[in-house]
Design an enzyme around this catalytic site. Structure first.
Site, PDB file in Angstrom:
ATOM      1  N   HIS A   1      30.728  13.989   5.291  1.00  0.00           N
ATOM      2  CA  HIS A   1      31.515  14.469   4.154  1.00  0.00           C
ATOM      3  C   HIS A   1      31.419  13.454   3.018  1.00  0.00           C
ATOM      4  O   HIS A   1      31.519  12.245   3.252  1.00  0.00           O
ATOM      5  CB  HIS A   1      32.975  14.646   4.551  1.00  0.00           C
TER       6      HIS A   1
ATOM      7  N   GLU B   1      33.263   7.746  14.302  1.00  0.00           N
ATOM      8  CA  GLU B   1      33.214   7.647  12.852  1.00  0.00           C
ATOM      9  C   GLU B   1      33.736   6.278  12.451  1.00  0.00           C
ATOM     10  O   GLU B   1      34.734   5.801  12.990  1.00  0.00           O
ATOM     11  CB  GLU B   1      34.052   8.737  12.190  1.00  0.00           C
TER      12      GLU B   1
ATOM     13  N   ASP C   1       0.835  -1.195   0.000  1.00  0.00           N
ATOM     14  CA  ASP C   1       0.000   0.000   0.000  1.00  0.00           C
ATOM     15  C   ASP C   1       0.872   1.248   0.000  1.00  0.00           C
ATOM     16  O   ASP C   1       1.395   1.650   1.039  1.00  0.00           O
ATOM     17  CB  ASP C   1      -0.921  -0.018   1.229  1.00  0.00           C
TER      18      ASP C   1
ATOM     19  N   ARG D   1      31.727  18.957   2.014  1.00  0.00           N
ATOM     20  CA  ARG D   1      31.752  18.770   3.455  1.00  0.00           C
ATOM     21  C   ARG D   1      30.448  19.157   4.153  1.00  0.00           C
ATOM     22  O   ARG D   1      30.303  18.966   5.361  1.00  0.00           O
ATOM     23  CB  ARG D   1      32.907  19.584   4.045  1.00  0.00           C
TER      24      ARG D   1
ATOM     25  N   GLU E   1      35.762  16.574  -2.134  1.00  0.00           N
ATOM     26  CA  GLU E   1      35.056  16.324  -0.883  1.00  0.00           C
ATOM     27  C   GLU E   1      34.097  17.474  -0.591  1.00  0.00           C
ATOM     28  O   GLU E   1      34.526  18.593  -0.309  1.00  0.00           O
ATOM     29  CB  GLU E   1      36.062  16.183   0.264  1.00  0.00           C
TER      30      GLU E   1
ATOM     31  N   GLU F   1      29.242  10.491  10.484  1.00  0.00           N
ATOM     32  CA  GLU F   1      29.554  10.515  11.908  1.00  0.00           C
ATOM     33  C   GLU F   1      28.282  10.271  12.722  1.00  0.00           C
ATOM     34  O   GLU F   1      27.169  10.496  12.236  1.00  0.00           O
ATOM     35  CB  GLU F   1      30.175  11.863  12.286  1.00  0.00           C
TER      36      GLU F   1
ATOM     37  N   GLU G   1      35.637  10.487  17.361  1.00  0.00           N
ATOM     38  CA  GLU G   1      35.676  11.803  16.726  1.00  0.00           C
ATOM     39  C   GLU G   1      35.940  12.894  17.768  1.00  0.00           C
ATOM     40  O   GLU G   1      36.205  12.612  18.931  1.00  0.00           O
ATOM     41  CB  GLU G   1      34.372  12.070  15.959  1.00  0.00           C
TER      42      GLU G   1
ATOM     43  N   ARG H   1      40.374  22.952   5.563  1.00  0.00           N
ATOM     44  CA  ARG H   1      39.094  22.373   5.958  1.00  0.00           C
ATOM     45  C   ARG H   1      38.041  23.408   6.350  1.00  0.00           C
ATOM     46  O   ARG H   1      36.950  23.045   6.789  1.00  0.00           O
ATOM     47  CB  ARG H   1      39.311  21.383   7.108  1.00  0.00           C
TER      48      ARG H   1
ATOM     49  N   GLU I   1      31.484   9.793   4.728  1.00  0.00           N
ATOM     50  CA  GLU I   1      32.060   9.662   6.068  1.00  0.00           C
ATOM     51  C   GLU I   1      30.996  10.043   7.103  1.00  0.00           C
ATOM     52  O   GLU I   1      31.030  11.133   7.687  1.00  0.00           O
ATOM     53  CB  GLU I   1      33.288  10.565   6.206  1.00  0.00           C
TER      54      GLU I   1
END
Length: 449
Positions: A251, A202, A59, A341, A339, A140, A195, A322, A138
């Site tokens: 990320h 992680e 359904d 982030r 990457e 977390e 982490e 970063r 990645e």
């Protein structure tokens, strides 16, 4: 426990597997399933073969964001390449899981199926550009437990920090069992660690093609929650469960290959990044303010996306820096990747991967040129300096992000009319519910006025 081969030799002939879970996800990425009892007599085998080959009716009107009650019948069609035994269930009378695609009764794929949405854009990439899309996420998460002084409040399960060992890191045994369970499910595990924040962990698994990776993210989250539960803890992928400490992101390292060859690497170019890579980066930057509505889809997502706490709020790209929303890790050659982030693990990975690819390819198709990389620490920049470099920020809340998404034709086309409209409607309702709620902070601050 990865089941391979055809249905007859692997599932139906097994006296161990007693239930087969037919799994799919709703629009928000929540896993759903119906359990099919496996019977090994002749009639039961015929029925199972028919179900595996032709699917199972369900359904669809009971699934939020799917269809109305007047068109409720839908079909789950198993992807047998995803068939696995669930390692957290008993070894005897065990349970297998198969991920399904959602179809309409006329035999056509359902346009509101998130997995089907990703398959559609991957099909176009293959047909139009002979391309393939790979991701290494990645995700977390936090492990939490009840506060001994207030059982209605959850607190981090340990006081550990980045890369800590026991006894500070009390979650190492939990992560070990998570890794073992994921390996049993066929994952190629790379690393696990504590982490930055208290209670935060992680666990990294190897990149795969986008569809398999999206399947893996859904299974990963379920596995983490089940193993944590066995240890008397609760695992949460909430982006910002605690004020004052880092939140949880996901990320997404991604690359696009054309003609089965790496396309992001150019040994002779600046930064050894090809024009394709720079155009892909430019496409994500250009669409970033709309992207986050899908990659960061909850009210709580924007409690993480605030300055400080290493949050990726600055719409710029860099190599090793970063503090930008896009980073290009040091690896080159086949390992060259971009990457992004911003995403967090509350996103529906099928939809998040769809819009990230659409944004990047928009840059490639239009031949966009990425701005110069920003290698300064953007977190410490003045607003004047950021304005000088043209560095914008992500939306401040879910409502602003939805405004950006509604005005973005690239992402709208990638999601398709059904998913786009229903996603917006559900998320507008979520924001309105939050907007009209009275929080503890408000009561504490204003009640005596």
């Amino acid at each position: 426990t990865r089941l391979k081969g055809d249905w007859s030799s692997d599932v139906c002939s097994s006296d161990l597997v007693k239930f087969l879970r037919m799994q799919f996800v709703d629009l928000m990425g929540n896993p759903k399933n119906v359990a099919y009892p496996v019977k090994t007599d002749a009639k039961g085998l015929d029925e199972l073969k028919d179900t595996l080959e032709n699917g199972m009716f369900f359904d669809g009107s009971s699934i939020e964001g799917f269809v109305g009650i007047n068109e409720s019948d839908m079909v789950l069609k198993p992807d047998l390449s995803t068939l696995s035994v669930l390692p957290w269930r008993p070894s005897e009378k065990s349970v297998a899981r198969v991920i399904c695609d959602v179809y309409k009764t006329n035999g056509k794929p359902f346009e509101g199926d998130p997995r089907g949405c990703l398959k559609t854009i991957l099909g176009k990439l293959k047909d139009e550009m002979n391309g393939s899309y790979y991701l290494g996420p990645e995700p977390e998460f936090f492990l939490v437990k009840p506060d001994p002084h207030n059982p209605h409040k959850m607190i981090p399960a340990d006081d550990g920090g980045y890369f800590d060992l026991e006894p500070m890191d009390e979650a190492s045994c939990v992560r070990r069992d998570i890794v073992f369970a994921l390996e049993d499910l066929g994952y190629h595990m790379e690393a696990s660690h504590h982490e930055v924040a208290e209670g935060q962990s992680e666990v990294n698994f190897r990149f795969e093609d986008a569809l398999k990776t999206a399947d893996n993210v859904i299974t990963f989250k379920t596995t983490v929650k089940m193993i944590a539960q066995q240890h008397g803890l609760t695992a949460t992928f909430m982006p910002k469960p605690f004020f004052g400490i880092n939140g949880s992101g996901m990320h997404c390292n991604q690359s696009v290959w054309f003609n089965d060859e790496v396309s992001f690497y150019d040994e002779t170019a600046p930064y050894q990044l090809s024009e394709t890579a720079l155009s892909y980066i430019a496409g994500i930057l250009d669409n970033a303010r709309a992207l986050v509505a899908v990659t960061n889809p909850t009210v709580n997502s924007y409690k993480r996306l605030v300055p400080g706490y290493e949050a990726p709020v600055n719409i710029a790209w860099a190599n090793s820096n970063r503090s930008a929303i896009i980073r290009v890790p040091a690896a080159r050659g086949k390992g060259t990747r971009v990457e992004f982030r911003a995403p967090d693990p509350t996103c529906n990975p099928y939809l998040a991967f769809t819009v990230m690819l659409a944004a990047g390819l928009d840059g490639v198709k239009k031949g966009m040129t990425a701005p110069d990389p920003v290698e300064e620490n953007i977190f410490k920049m003045s607003e004047a300096r950021k304005k000088e470099l043209g560095i914008a920020s992500v939306p401040a809340n879910l409502s602003e992000a939805l405004d950006e998404l509604e005005n973005n034709s690239i992402l709208k086309e990638a999601l398709g009319k059904h998913i786009f409209e229903n996603f917006i409607e559900l998320k507008r309702a979520e924001w309105d519910n939050f907007r009209t709620s009275v929080t503890d902070w408000e009561t504490k601050t204003y009640l005596k006025l």
